[in-house]
Design an enzyme around this catalytic site. Structure first.
Site, PDB file in Angstrom:
ATOM      1  N   SER A  74      11.140  -0.078  -4.598  1.00 39.84           N
ATOM      2  CA  SER A  74      10.371  -1.309  -4.440  1.00 39.84           C
ATOM      3  C   SER A  74       9.026  -0.998  -3.812  1.00 39.84           C
ATOM      4  CB  SER A  74      11.121  -2.293  -3.550  1.00 39.84           C
ATOM      5  OG  SER A  74      11.138  -1.834  -2.201  1.00 39.84           O
ATOM      6  N   ASP A  75       8.052  -1.833  -4.116  1.00 37.02           N
ATOM      7  CA  ASP A  75       6.866  -1.852  -3.269  1.00 37.02           C
ATOM      8  C   ASP A  75       7.318  -2.326  -1.886  1.00 37.02           C
ATOM      9  OD1 ASP A  75       4.251  -1.777  -2.351  1.00 37.02           O
ATOM     10  OD2 ASP A  75       3.427  -2.721  -4.142  1.00 37.02           O
TER      11      ASP A  75
END
Length: 893
Positions: A378-379
């Site tokens: 994920s960011d």
């Protein structure tokens, strides 16, 4: 059970504290932004999914005809003009250009079995395409056909080792592999804990430096290296970046960035490679091959449609299936073909499903269709729920739900979901295997891989920062890329190159150092001197910064040239005065006036002069247009140098008779002053080409920044322009740009002759049936790795032509090949499909060879979900820009 009720139950699921894990010592202080940018959005419990691929609820039925796979209950995804929807397992087909749900579409709470993706079924016949190790990629070819590496054997070996390692790990231990230790709980911006013999990862920005570290190089930005159109320089920059990250003990370098610059004012466009998918894909491909050859894992980001900073965690990018495949996903396909180890999903929603919870994009496109063998992270703070694991997310970063919250959507939550059967243990095994395999894949298990020797959160902690110098002689590649990426837009009356002028005046603050040094602003979030880097998480600290003033004065000393200057952008006026030190007076008696202007942008968590990441306009910053006009009013040889993150409207001064030359110098890193001096004085004959269109009016661009929205509402941004972005739009609408995509002048001249095109035989004999089907106009099959198959990407048409240097100076030409599809394809008038980098001395003639693959000639079939050849005659052009064609031909199909 009603879908709304499922969402309600999902929102009530408890957030359980992360599974216990050991980590590096807590940092003494925390930084203000994330690895790919701070997110101010609160933890969202609703998550999203498109059609599920290898993981679907036990109650789900198969998807409707035309869908690629079975579909999760309550999901929807857009495929051109048809939206395939399943509600409570019942397939429904509706006609729509936007998702049918309002608000974020979520993965319903259910039990999700899992079957791992098989090895891609369209494995290549390796005749002429040997398998390669990521540490030893194929050589760069600057003016010929590109090799197609096969990384499958390297991945297979890494998977075998990874499966063996985790075979007796507990659920908690496997979960720890997938879960970051939390923000500022380690030495890097992202950290995973050690688990037995697995040391865990240090994940660190940025795409142009080692962020927050000292004794590292500040490289030119992605937009600058793309402007070189030089694969060798792209590869060299990637290798140097990788080497510096590894030298600092980084396992995962968070780059390259390859979003498309759909919006001219997009804040992070400068981190990427421009507004064309082919050029962006090739730039990403070479960068990744270079980075991983140095032993660091590259991370392709941001997947996908992350095209504006405003409300980036609440924007739903609504993109039709064909546009997604042909434009925005293409650079990620090329990244997978380069063997990239990891992919970062983005903050935004895609067709009303959060990108980090989007089963269609992560599972079906990336892992199934592209055959991606690595892991998806994920960011920072972009994970939406524990069930994101079902949609294809393998690692959550930085681990906590929000910074310093002390909880996690993975960690204890994921442990519980696996123990109670909500998420299959086989899926957890897959997540952990992918992550550990990437470590083996780039040989980070080898003895002697450096330990982390810097502290991203406290650079002055002598106990954790070893101050290891990893710069070597990388300043040389920085200087060369800065020069090669400069684009000569105008050159009249022999203004350039400079030839020992007697006196020059340097005008504008962009030629000077900042008031308080090169690192005066946190994450470079400010602009009061030369612009050599945008702002945000994609930055680094300058070890030093050579300004244009310094670079030009060094040359002036050799030539005996008098140098004067005025860096006050607000005090330069054309009115006569009595002060001989005023630049307006000095300009009258100079052989040349060199005017430096700029425009900056960056990430949304930093606000610079009311620009919250994205630019609020497309004009030069700090009174730049008036600086040019006022100087040109006094000097008939005014040379303008622009350092910009993206396009500017230059209409106020571009046609001024006293503006004799314009150099578009992009943003060039720590050697910016030397790079521009090399171009101005002819030490480097400019060869750079524009990687976006410079329009005459902002409204001429096909897509504009959507700056609406309040509170936590989701903003729909419909990509109604479809395939027609940048030059494709200008061509289709017959809009005259100021400077077209691919444009760039030289100090010499070139002649193109002898164009030929012929078919070449296939080396992939095992796939003759698929080749025959494609030639009959049928789509490629729905299969694992189908879009990355060798037979689809191998050379199919060979195009040759001659280029001769007809001028008096040695120089480099960038021939560009544009394809013109038959009308039945409904494609833009011209589409870039090849380029080369050809160095020639005066009178030298060289034969250039470019190739087109079946993929290059294909369009995405939204019904059959595959690549097919359009019906009709294909023509092509070769020339010096997207509008200056010098040779034209018809493909022998």
């Amino acid at each position: 059970m009603k879908y709304a009720k499922l969402l309600s139950l999902l929102s009530l699921l408890p957030v359980i504290s992360a599974a216990s894990s050991s980590s590096a010592s807590s940092a003494a202080s925390s930084a203000s932004s994330s690895a790919s940018g701070s997110s101010s959005t609160s933890a969202a419990s609703s998550t999203s999914s498109s059609s599920a691929t290898s993981s679907s609820p036990t109650s789900s039925a198969s998807a409707s005809s035309g869908s690629t796979s079975s579909s999760a209950s309550g999901s929807a995804w857009v495929s051109d003009s048809v939206t395939f929807t399943t509600i409570s397992g019942t397939p429904v087909t509706t006609v729509s250009l936007v998702p049918t749900e309002t608000g974020a579409i979520s993965v319903p709470f259910s039990k999700y079995p899992f079957t791992p993706f098989p090895t891609p079924t369209l494995a290549p016949n390796l005749l002429g395409y040997p398998s390669v190790d990521p540490l030893e990629p194929p050589p760069v070819r600057s003016d010929g056909p590109q090799d197609i590496p096969d990384f499958a054997p390297a991945w297979a070996a890494a998977y075998e080792k990874a499966k063996s390692m985790i075979s007796d790990f507990s659920v908690e231990e496997k979960v720890n592999i997938t879960t970051g230790v939390g923000w500022a709980k380690g030495l890097c911006v992202g950290n995973t804990p050690p688990v037995r013999d697995f040391p865990g990862f240090c994940l660190e920005d940025s795409p142009l430096s080692v962020r927050f570290a000292d004794f590292v190089t500040a490289f030119p930005a992605g937009i600058t290296v793309a402007s070189t159109w030089n694969r060798e320089l792209m590869r060299q920059r990637g290798a140097a970046l990788g080497k510096e990250h590894k030298g600092k003990g980084v396992n995962v370098a968070l780059g390259p960035m390859m979003n498309m610059g759909r919006i001219a004012a997009g804040g992070r466009n400068w981190e990427g490679f421009g507004a064309d998918p082919y050029l962006t894909g090739e730039s990403a491909y070479e960068t990744i091959l270079g980075m991983q050859s140095s032993g660091v894992q590259a991370c392709a980001k941001h997947f996908i449609d992350n095209e504006q900073e405003h409300f980036r965690t609440q924007v739903s990018s609504n993109v039709d299936d064909r546009t997604q495949h042909e434009l925005y996903a293409h650079p990620f396909l090329r990244s997978v073909m380069a063997g990239v180890a990891s992919v970062m999903c983005s903050y935004n929603l895609v067709n009303d499903s959060y990108a980090c919870n989007n089963d269609k994009m992560m599972n079906d496109v990336l892992k199934r269709e592209y055959g991606f063998q690595g892991y998806v992270m994920s960011d920072w703070q972009a994970t939406e729920s524990t069930l994101s694991a079902v949609a294809g997310l393998d690692m959550t970063m930085p681990g906590d739900v929000t910074f310093d919250s002390g909880d996690s959507y993975f960690g204890g939550n994921l442990t519980t979901f696996v123990h109670n059967g909500t998420i299959a243990s086989a899926r957890l095994d897959d997540m952990a295997t992918r992550i550990v395999a990437a470590w083996y894949y780039v040989h980070q298990d080898d003895e002697g891989y450096p330990a982390v020797n810097f502290n991203a959160f406290n650079n002055y902690d002598e106990a954790t920062n070893g101050h290891v110098n990893v710069q070597e002689d990388h300043y040389k590649i920085v200087r060369e890329i800065g020069a090669a990426g400069a684009v000569l837009l105008k050159n009249e009356r022999g203004a350039l190159p400079l030839n020992k002028p007697k006196r020059i005046v340097i005008v504008g603050e962009d030629a000077a150092p900042g008031l308080y040094g090169p690192n005066e602003f946190a994450d470079q979030g400010g602009d009061d001197g030369v612009l050599a880097m945008g702002w945000g998480s994609g930055t680094g600290n300058f070890p030093y910064l050579i300004t244009p003033l310094e670079g030009i004065q060094e040359r002036a000393r050799k030539d005996g040239t008098g140098v004067f200057w005025n860096f006050d952008n607000w005090g330069i006026t054309p009115e006569p005065g009595t002060n001989p030190n005023n630049a307006s007076q000095l300009a009258l008696v100079q052989d040349a006036a060199l005017v430096f202007i700029n425009a900056d942008s960056g990430e949304q968590y930093i606000n610079v002069d009311s620009n919250e990441g994205d630019r609020q306009n497309l004009t030069a910053w700090n009174n730049g247009d008036n600086v040019v006009l006022n100087t040109a009013a006094l000097n008939n040889n005014t040379i303008v140098v622009v350092h910009s993150v993206g396009p500017l409207i230059v209409e106020p001064w571009i046609d001024h008779p006293n503006v004799t030359a314009v150099v578009w110098a992009n943003i060039a890193g720590q050697e910016v002053g030397n790079s521009i001096a090399d171009v101005l004085y002819g030490e480097y004959n400019p060869s750079g080409k524009l990687v976006y269109t410079i329009a005459k009016r902002p409204e001429d661009y096909p897509a504009q920044l959507n700056d609406g929205g309040v509170g936590q509402e989701i903003i729909d941004v419909d990509y109604t322009e479809g395939l027609f972005i940048d030059y494709r739009h200008f061509d289709a609408k017959n809009i005259e740009p100021r400077f077209e995509f691919g444009f760039g002048l030289s100090y010499t001249s070139f002649k193109y002759t002898n164009l030929k095109a012929r078919k070449v035989g296939s080396t992939d004999d095992a796939e003759n049936a698929l080749i025959a089907n494609w030639e009959d106009g049928k789509a490629t099959p729905i299969a694992e790795g189908s879009s990355a198959a060798l037979w689809l990407h191998e050379p199919y048409i060979k195009v040759t032509f001659d280029i001769q240097n007809t001028g008096d100076l040695a120089g480099t030409e960038i021939p560009q090949l544009y394809l013109h599809y038959p009308a039945s394809a409904a494609e833009p008038p011209s589409v870039l499909r090849g380029f080369a980098n050809v160095k020639l001395v005066p009178n030298q003639l060289k034969k250039v060879e470019l190739t087109l693959s079946r993929y290059d000639l294909s369009v995405w079939d939204v019904v059959d979900q595959g690549w097919r050849k359009a019906e009709g005659v294909y023509t092509f052009s070769v020339g010096q820009s997207s509008r200056k064609f010098l040779l034209k031909g018809t493909l022998p199909l």
